[in-house]
Design a protein around this motif. Structure first.
Motif, PDB file in Angstrom:
ATOM      1  N   PRO A  84      85.420  94.671  32.752  1.00 43.78           N
ATOM      2  CA  PRO A  84      84.746  95.877  32.280  1.00 43.78           C
ATOM      3  C   PRO A  84      83.595  95.518  31.351  1.00 43.78           C
ATOM      4  O   PRO A  84      83.609  94.470  30.697  1.00 43.78           O
ATOM      5  CB  PRO A  84      85.847  96.640  31.529  1.00 43.78           C
ATOM      6  CG  PRO A  84      86.851  95.610  31.173  1.00 43.78           C
ATOM      7  CD  PRO A  84      86.771  94.548  32.240  1.00 43.78           C
ATOM      8  N   GLY A  85      82.636  96.379  31.289  1.00 39.37           N
ATOM      9  CA  GLY A  85      81.495  96.167  30.408  1.00 39.37           C
ATOM     10  C   GLY A  85      81.927  96.261  28.953  1.00 39.37           C
ATOM     11  O   GLY A  85      83.051  96.665  28.643  1.00 39.37           O
ATOM     12  N   PRO A  86      81.051  95.895  28.060  1.00 39.65           N
ATOM     13  CA  PRO A  86      81.406  95.940  26.644  1.00 39.65           C
ATOM     14  C   PRO A  86      81.610  97.379  26.173  1.00 39.65           C
ATOM     15  O   PRO A  86      80.956  98.306  26.653  1.00 39.65           O
ATOM     16  CB  PRO A  86      80.215  95.290  25.951  1.00 39.65           C
ATOM     17  CG  PRO A  86      79.088  95.400  26.910  1.00 39.65           C
ATOM     18  CD  PRO A  86      79.698  95.422  28.282  1.00 39.65           C
ATOM     19  N   ASN A  87      82.511  97.535  25.245  1.00 38.47           N
ATOM     20  CA  ASN A  87      82.793  98.835  24.652  1.00 38.47           C
ATOM     21  C   ASN A  87      81.558  99.267  23.849  1.00 38.47           C
ATOM     22  O   ASN A  87      81.053  98.492  23.035  1.00 38.47           O
ATOM     23  CB  ASN A  87      84.028  98.684  23.750  1.00 38.47           C
ATOM     24  CG  ASN A  87      84.408  99.949  23.042  1.00 38.47           C
ATOM     25  OD1 ASN A  87      83.563 100.682  22.564  1.00 38.47           O
ATOM     26  ND2 ASN A  87      85.707 100.165  22.947  1.00 38.47           N
TER      27      ASN A  87
END
Length: 176
Positions: free
Chosen positions: A103-106
């Motif tokens: 997943p992409g960064p928060n």
């Protein structure tokens, strides 16, 4: 590709010199490995490894019936070993399948890192060590070689600056 020298059999060298053996055989062995692997760089890598092994065992290799045959055998085995390793890596990759999607960064983490980057390095260091690495103030002071009071001041100033940068309302006791 190695340059060509007049081939002098290693047995004609009175000392059985590795250098003379190398000069006499490098072109033929390179041609052999290039034909075997089909890749000049791979042939050079394999040949270098084989010569390194021969040099380490030169007192034994020079007394073989044919040191060049020893080199061909060793270099062929090295090449086959590399092929097997590469093949096994491909099979392992196929068995494991493609990697899971990461997943992409928060967005909150991205905002925090961006805000931390805008703080002075001393405040940023104190904040990261204390709040993200969970070190007590005394440990932060030891690690940064600063007095505990200075670390506390850096933490307070850093938290206020982060709150402003992140548009967070701090409780009144934190603003003092």
């Amino acid at each position: 590709m190695p340059d060509t020298d007049t081939a002098v059999p290693a047995t004609e060298d009175p000392q059985g010199s590795f250098d003379a053996f190398y000069r006499a055989t490098r072109q033929r062995l390179f041609a052999f490995l290039y034909a075997l692997t089909g890749n000049a760089a791979e042939a050079q890598d394999v040949l270098h490894e084989a010569y390194a092994r021969a040099w380490q065992r030169w007192s034994t290799v020079r007394d073989c019936d044919s040191p060049e045959a020893w080199m061909r055998t060793v270099s062929r085995r090295i090449a086959v070993s590399r092929w097997r390793r590469a093949r096994n890596a491909v099979f392992a990759h196929r068995r494991a399948g493609p990697p899971d999607d990461v997943p992409g960064p928060n967005p909150d983490n991205v905002a925090l890192v961006a805000a931390l980057a805008r703080l002075p390095v001393e405040q940023r260091t104190a904040i990261v060590l204390h709040h993200l690495c969970d070190l007590p103030v005394a440990a932060v002071a030891r690690e940064t070689e600063a007095p505990e009071g200075t670390v506390k001041a850096r933490l307070a100033r850093g938290r206020r600056a982060l709150a402003d940068l992140l548009s967070i309302d701090l409780p009144e006791e934190s603003r003092v």
